[in-house]
Design a protein around this motif. Structure first.
Motif, short mmCIF file in Angstrom:
data_model
loop_
_atom_site.label_atom_id
_atom_site.label_comp_id
_atom_site.label_asym_id
_atom_site.label_seq_id
_atom_site.Cartn_x
_atom_site.Cartn_y
_atom_site.Cartn_z
N ASP A 315 0.84 -1.19 0.00
CA ASP A 315 0.00 0.00 0.00
C ASP A 315 0.89 1.25 0.00
O ASP A 315 2.13 1.17 -0.12
CB ASP A 315 -0.97 -0.01 1.19
N HIS A 321 0.68 -6.73 1.53
CA HIS A 321 -0.64 -7.37 1.56
C HIS A 321 -0.63 -8.55 0.59
O HIS A 321 -0.77 -8.38 -0.62
CB HIS A 321 -1.74 -6.38 1.15
N TYR A 336 -6.52 -0.37 -2.10
CA TYR A 336 -5.35 0.46 -1.81
C TYR A 336 -4.91 1.31 -3.00
O TYR A 336 -3.88 1.97 -2.94
CB TYR A 336 -4.19 -0.41 -1.33
N VAL A 338 -3.73 0.55 -5.99
CA VAL A 338 -2.41 0.15 -6.47
C VAL A 338 -2.55 -0.41 -7.89
O VAL A 338 -3.16 -1.46 -8.09
CB VAL A 338 -1.77 -0.90 -5.56
#
Length: 339
Positions: A315, A321, A336, A338
């Protein structure tokens, strides 16, 4: 008066050693050496504030003279003696008289620290050395492009460069006398000391070659900021390699960029399916390491942590994660932001 008193003290000592013949013995010792000609040089440090007489004990303790009393006899004969504080190159092949002369000469220049940062590529180290005025730009890369010129207790690459094997650490360098070959050899020695030698057996049992481990470790150094998380990431990446899935490690696409953080050039590389370092499109490991890994990354690459995860992302705060499948990974990407 003081010199006369010193003379009397030395005479008493020599007489105690062997009577009147001690004088001849002392003269012979002054012109003798501890080792035959050709003995390797060593560094001897003259501490600041040390007296000439005080050096005798230090020289004897380091095996450069046989007896500190002979050193005192030499000083009496020489009269004035002005050793210079610092490190001096001397040899056991030197006579006592020659040692005294050497210690009055200019000491070895003091080292300055040069930091090779974790993850740096050859070009990054070369640029930093050149920017500090320590080498001519390109000299480090040129030397590291000839692996056959170096020695190591582990197999060195037979083609390409020493990328990945030059351990990131702080090295002492003498300004104006930088031996590029010597610096690289020191980095190889450090690689052996910090990783290869203590892990030789474990590496054999891992089922991976050293070169494969170095390549993986170089990616981990860039991919995961927390060393304790690298074994988990290594497990995910090795699983993708073994099962024939692209790694998707974007750091590999930055490897050949002139500037690592050049975003425009990086995005262009990500779209280039012909780039052998594009691990979004190519399966398996990239063609070479992408930087200098630390022992923590090398250890993680050698001993990955098994898990059910196949994907991972970081993140905005660089927190890891992992996810078990594409759906979970996509959900995390959206959560997040991304991409």
């Amino acid at each position: 008066m003081k010199r006369f008193v010193l003379f009397l003290c030395v005479v008493v000592v020599l007489l105690a050693i062997g009577g009147t013949g001690a004088f001849l013995w002392a003269e012979g010792q002054v012109q003798s050496a501890m080792a035959p000609p050709g003995a390797p040089t060593v560094e001897f440090t003259v501490p600041k504030g040390t007296t000439g007489r005080g050096l005798g004990t230090l020289l004897a303790s380091q095996g450069l003279i046989r007896d500190a009393r002979i050193w005192r006899w030499l000083l009496f004969r020489r009269g004035a003696f002005s050793p210079k504080a610092g490190r001096h190159e001397v040899s056991p092949s030197m006579t006592v008289a020659e040692l005294a002369t050497a210690l009055e000469g200019n000491p070895i220049p003091e080292d300055v620290p040069f930091v090779v940062v974790e993850g740096w590529r050859l070009r990054d180290t070369d640029a930093a050395l050149a920017a500090a005025g320590l080498i001519t730009a390109g000299a480090y890369i040129a030397e590291a492009s000839n692996p056959s010129r170096f020695n190591a207790p582990f197999p060195l690459p037979t083609v390409g460069t020493l990328e990945g094997y030059l351990y990131p650490e702080t090295y002492g360098i003498v300004p104006g006398k930088v031996d590029v070959h010597g610096l690289i050899q020191r980095q190889l020695d450090m690689f052996a000391e910090r990783f290869y030698t203590p892990n030789r057996d474990a590496l054999t049992k891992s089922g991976r070659t050293l070169h494969e481990v170095v390549i993986m470790a170089s990616m981990l150094e860039r991919e995961e900021p927390l060393p304790e998380q690298r074994p988990l990431v290594a497990g995910i990446l090795w699983k993708r390699v073994d099962k024939g899935f692209p790694l998707g490690v974007d750091a590999t696409s930055r490897y050949e960029l002139a500037q690592w953080n050049d975003r425009v050039a990086f995005l262009k590389r990500l779209r280039d399916t012909t780039d052998p370092y594009n691990t979004r499109h190519n399966k398996g490991l990239p063609p070479s390491p992408i930087g200098a890994p630390t022992a923590a990354s090398l250890q993680a690459a050698m001993t990955p942590k098994p898990s059910d995860f196949w994907y991972y992302l970081h993140d905005a705060e660089k927190k890891l994660h992992p996810s078990r499948n594409a759906d979970e990974h996509e959900a995390l990407r959206k959560k997040y932001n991304v991409y």
